[in-house]
Scaffold this motif. Structure first.
Motif, PDB file in Angstrom:
ATOM      1  N   ARG A  28       0.813  -1.214   0.000  1.00  0.00           N
ATOM      2  CA  ARG A  28       0.000   0.000   0.000  1.00  0.00           C
ATOM      3  C   ARG A  28       0.854   1.275   0.000  1.00  0.00           C
ATOM      4  NH1 ARG A  28      -5.140   1.086   1.204  1.00  0.00           N
ATOM      5  NH2 ARG A  28      -5.489  -1.008   2.065  1.00  0.00           N
ATOM      6  N   LEU A  31       2.755   1.577  -3.363  1.00  0.00           N
ATOM      7  CA  LEU A  31       1.888   1.949  -4.482  1.00  0.00           C
ATOM      8  C   LEU A  31       1.495   3.420  -4.391  1.00  0.00           C
ATOM      9  CD1 LEU A  31      -0.381  -1.239  -4.609  1.00  0.00           C
ATOM     10  CD2 LEU A  31       1.125  -0.458  -6.450  1.00  0.00           C
ATOM     11  N   ASP A  32       1.142   3.870  -3.201  1.00  0.00           N
ATOM     12  CA  ASP A  32       0.789   5.282  -3.015  1.00  0.00           C
ATOM     13  C   ASP A  32       1.952   6.185  -3.408  1.00  0.00           C
ATOM     14  OD1 ASP A  32      -1.818   4.912  -2.127  1.00  0.00           O
ATOM     15  OD2 ASP A  32      -1.240   4.770  -0.021  1.00  0.00           O
ATOM     16  N   GLU A  93      -9.179  -2.630  -4.306  1.00  0.00           N
ATOM     17  CA  GLU A  93      -9.087  -1.214  -3.950  1.00  0.00           C
ATOM     18  C   GLU A  93      -8.244  -0.426  -4.945  1.00  0.00           C
ATOM     19  OE1 GLU A  93      -6.915   1.585  -0.573  1.00  0.00           O
ATOM     20  OE2 GLU A  93      -7.379  -0.509  -0.079  1.00  0.00           O
ATOM     21  N   PHE A  94      -7.129  -1.019  -5.372  1.00  0.00           N
ATOM     22  CA  PHE A  94      -6.153  -0.255  -6.153  1.00  0.00           C
ATOM     23  C   PHE A  94      -6.405  -0.269  -7.655  1.00  0.00           C
ATOM     24  CE2 PHE A  94      -3.625   0.355  -2.391  1.00  0.00           C
ATOM     25  CZ  PHE A  94      -2.908   1.511  -2.677  1.00  0.00           C
ATOM     26  N   ARG A  97      -7.991   2.851  -8.735  1.00  0.00           N
ATOM     27  CA  ARG A  97      -7.054   3.952  -8.492  1.00  0.00           C
ATOM     28  C   ARG A  97      -5.936   3.959  -9.530  1.00  0.00           C
ATOM     29  NH1 ARG A  97      -4.773   4.271  -2.639  1.00  0.00           N
ATOM     30  NH2 ARG A  97      -3.827   6.079  -3.653  1.00  0.00           N
ATOM     31  N   LEU A  98      -5.469   2.786  -9.897  1.00  0.00           N
ATOM     32  CA  LEU A  98      -4.425   2.709 -10.930  1.00  0.00           C
ATOM     33  C   LEU A  98      -4.970   3.129 -12.287  1.00  0.00           C
ATOM     34  CD1 LEU A  98      -2.792  -0.628  -9.743  1.00  0.00           C
ATOM     35  CD2 LEU A  98      -1.612   1.579  -9.871  1.00  0.00           C
TER      36      LEU A  98
END
Length: 675
Positions: A28, A31-32, A93-94, A97-98
């Protein structure tokens, strides 16, 4: 964050990720930070007061996102090969976002303005061929990603991309869970009659690992016709196994497929295309929907005719056994019975000659040495991402290092089905990186100490996936966006399919096909029987493939504004319209578990396998008839095609090897379709 292993390039050889140090909680924050860093890098490009040029715009763009790429290379593999509920939740979740992160870059008007300005002056820049190719590909990608759309269109595109990413991730998770839930649990060993002793023991070992001690579990591969159907003698067990395979994931998978079809069609319409398939193929070697329709359409009628002739023989054999209601659960079984009767060939006879270690070292690696001069040294000092993962260092003919190859061959409950290749570290001259490539397969793992005996299909798969690995290992380009397998989807399967030829090349097969106990070679008369039966079953296999390809095509030629309400009814109608509704021959994938097209980047692209096979069959004939040694032919294939990645238009690399445009005749002959 100071102890997060992703934050700096790995100190290990070839920048192999430090798997021993990586923990789930590292993803996490990495990635952020990776997304934040890349956006800051893009902002620096657009804020540069100097006029846009190739170095300060295109090369700077290539240099951006190194942290994010480093994290995703590991995370993407974990979501497929070593997953769990926590990883799946993070993935869900990602992914949106990606997708939003990608949109933030590709829809950045200031960034595209700089790329567009350089592109407009490309004829006067004196760029080398690879740099010009990079400029053209980035310009095309930005345009196809929406850089020229209005603000309102871009806003809707962002919404669509986020939902597509979320739905695709959910489809994959649904398919993964459906696969596990549909595994066939048996309690009586008699129900496994027909399986070899090592396969029975593998089923018992699988049961122990999945919490069914004393029982037997046949886990599902990701395709429809399960391997055990060819040998299980109990019709009811066969029917239960096939029903479990065909019906898994149907309800939710069908709903998600319908949603994805509608979302993708709407997105295509924003770009002015009549459907998603038209949008996709515009950037592939096929070029147009009509070209794909033409190839698939030419194959359907002769393939169905072949399949019907084959089925008549199978039905007759079943009736001789007293079976009057031949069904799809009988297909593979009676194919095997007829093969034995007509060609004196029992594929179970082959398994003792195909032991994994021997096939890998004396087959796959030996062929790579014979054709390309490579050698391999296992590196047990280097840790893989799972205890089953093995690391090999790859060397050139002169002993110089080429890269690393990771092999992860066994099935497990945390791994999705199928087989695939990807890159942990892509080759790249810009960053002076050598490649780290991995293969994942799903071979049933036997009890400790027992040999790993492969089927003929598993041998082919091992060679096939290593063909993808060679494509990555041989990459010799400057820019990461053009490296390795960064080629059109309807071209990427071509090198891997070519590599399958070495599995049956006499010199190679003689080296690896030896009895795992006696060491005796595969008997010459068995080799002859194999050759005689080479085209047996091609009609049904071609129909099985074409049904899946045209099912994908049907879902992705749905126009914008139409929402499919009943996925199963749509599937049945699509197969009937295509002329492929053979009840006894199910499609290789049904909608509910067709992850290729609903959970990965093969949407409107499953045709790629047969499209690539045209090139593959033609190239195999070139290898056989070019008058060169195998080593000399391999060097040409490597230099002109495998090493080029996406730095040269795909079909140009084919022409550089073969010397002309592709010919479909070798494919038709291989598939037993005449011509």
């Amino acid at each position: 964050m100071t102890d997060n292993p992703f934050l700096a390039p790995s100190p290990l050889p070839y920048q192999l990720p430090p798997f021993a140090e990586i923990r789930e909680e590292h993803y996490r924050p990495a990635l952020d930070q990776g997304m934040a860093e890349q956006l800051a890098e893009i902002a620096r490009i657009t804020a540069d007061p100097a006029p846009a040029d190739f170095e300060n715009t295109l090369v700077a763009l290539e240099r951006s996102g190194t942290l994010l790429a480093r994290v995703l290379a590991v995370f993407d593999n974990q979501t497929s090969a070593v997953t769990n509920e926590a990883v799946q939740a993070l993935d869900a979740e990602f992914r949106p976002r990606l997708a939003a992160h990608s949109d933030a870059i590709h829809l950045d008007r200031a960034l595209f303005a700089r790329i567009d300005a350089v592109h407009a002056r490309r004829a006067e820049l004196d760029l080398d061929a690879e740099s010009l190719r990079l400029l053209e590909r980035h310009h095309t990608r930005f345009v196809r990603a929406g850089a020229r759309l209005s603000q309102a269109e871009q806003q809707r595109l962002r919404e669509l991309n986020a939902r597509i990413a979320a739905a695709s991730t959910e489809f994959q998770e649904n398919a993964f869970k459906a696969n596990a839930a549909a595994a066939l649990v048996l309690q009586d060993e008699a129900e496994l009659a027909g399986l070899s002793p090592d396969a029975v023991e593998a089923a018992a070992q699988n049961a122990r690992e999945l919490g069914h001690p004393g029982g037997y579990v046949l886990s599902l591969q990701n395709f429809s016709i399960q391997p055990a159907l060819a040998v299980l003698t109990d019709r009811q067990v066969r029917k239960r196994l096939l029903d479990a395979s065909l019906n898994r994931g149907a309800q939710r998978g069908g709903e998600l497929a319908a949603e994805l079809s509608a979302l993708r069609a709407e997105r295509a319409a924003i770009f002015g295309y009549p459907n998603h398939a038209a949008y996709v193929v515009a950037d592939e070697t096929a070029g147009t929907v009509e070209a794909v329709d033409g190839l698939l359409g030419r194959l359907v009628a002769p393939a169905v005719a072949n399949a019907e002739r084959e089925l008549a023989r199978l039905v007759a054999a079943a009736e001789a056994d007293g079976v009057g209601d031949f069904g799809p659960h009988d297909l593979a079984y009676y194919q095997e019975q007829v093969r034995k009767a007509e060609y004196d060939l029992d594929t179970a006879e082959l398994r003792p000659y195909f032991e994994l270690e021997r096939v890998l070292h004396d087959g796959v690696f030996h062929a790579a040495g014979l054709v390309y001069g490579l050698s391999f040294t296992e590196r047990p000092d280097l840790v893989g991402y799972h205890p089953d993962t093995r690391v090999f260092e790859v060397f050139e003919e002169d002993g110089s290092p080429l890269g690393l190859f990771l092999g992860d061959f066994f099935a497990r409950s945390s791994k999705r089905g199928g087989a695939w290749m990807d890159e942990m570290v892509p080759q790249c001259g810009l960053f002076e990186r050598r490649p780290v490539i991995y293969n994942n397969l799903n071979i049933a793992k036997p009890a400790p100490g027992e040999p790993v005996l492969l089927s003929l299909d598993e041998v082919r798969t091992l060679f096939h996936e290593f063909g993808h690995a060679l494509h990555g290992l041989f990459s010799d380009v400057r820019y990461p966006s053009l490296a390795g397998t960064q080629v059109p989807r309807d071209f990427v399967e071509f090198p891997s399919q070519v590599n399958e030829m070495w599995a049956t090349w006499p010199e190679v097969r003689a080296n690896y096909a030896r009895h795992h106990q006696s060491g005796e070679p595969l008997p010459a008369e068995l080799v002859e029987r194999l050759a005689r039966a080479e085209n047996f079953g091609q009609g049904c296999r071609t129909v099985e493939y074409l049904a899946a390809a045209l099912l994908d095509w049907a879902w992705h030629t749905v126009p914008a504004g139409r929402r499919i309400e009943d996925a199963q009814a749509f599937e049945a109608a699509a197969l009937k319209e295509a002329g492929l509704a053979l009840e006894a021959v199910p499609p290789r994938y049904r909608t509910g578990y067709f992850s290729h097209v609903f959970a990965s980047d093969y949407s409107a692209g499953y045709y790629a396998y047969i499209w690539s096979e045209v090139l593959d069959a033609d190239t195999v004939e070139w290898f056989r008839g070019n008058g060169l040694t195998v080593r000399a032919g391999g060097e040409i294939f490597r230099r002109e095609l495998l090493s080029r990645g996406g730095s040269v238009p795909a079909l140009e690399t084919f022409r550089a090897v073969v010397g002309r445009d592709p010919d479909t005749a070798p494919l038709l002959a291989r598939r037993g379709l005449g011509g």
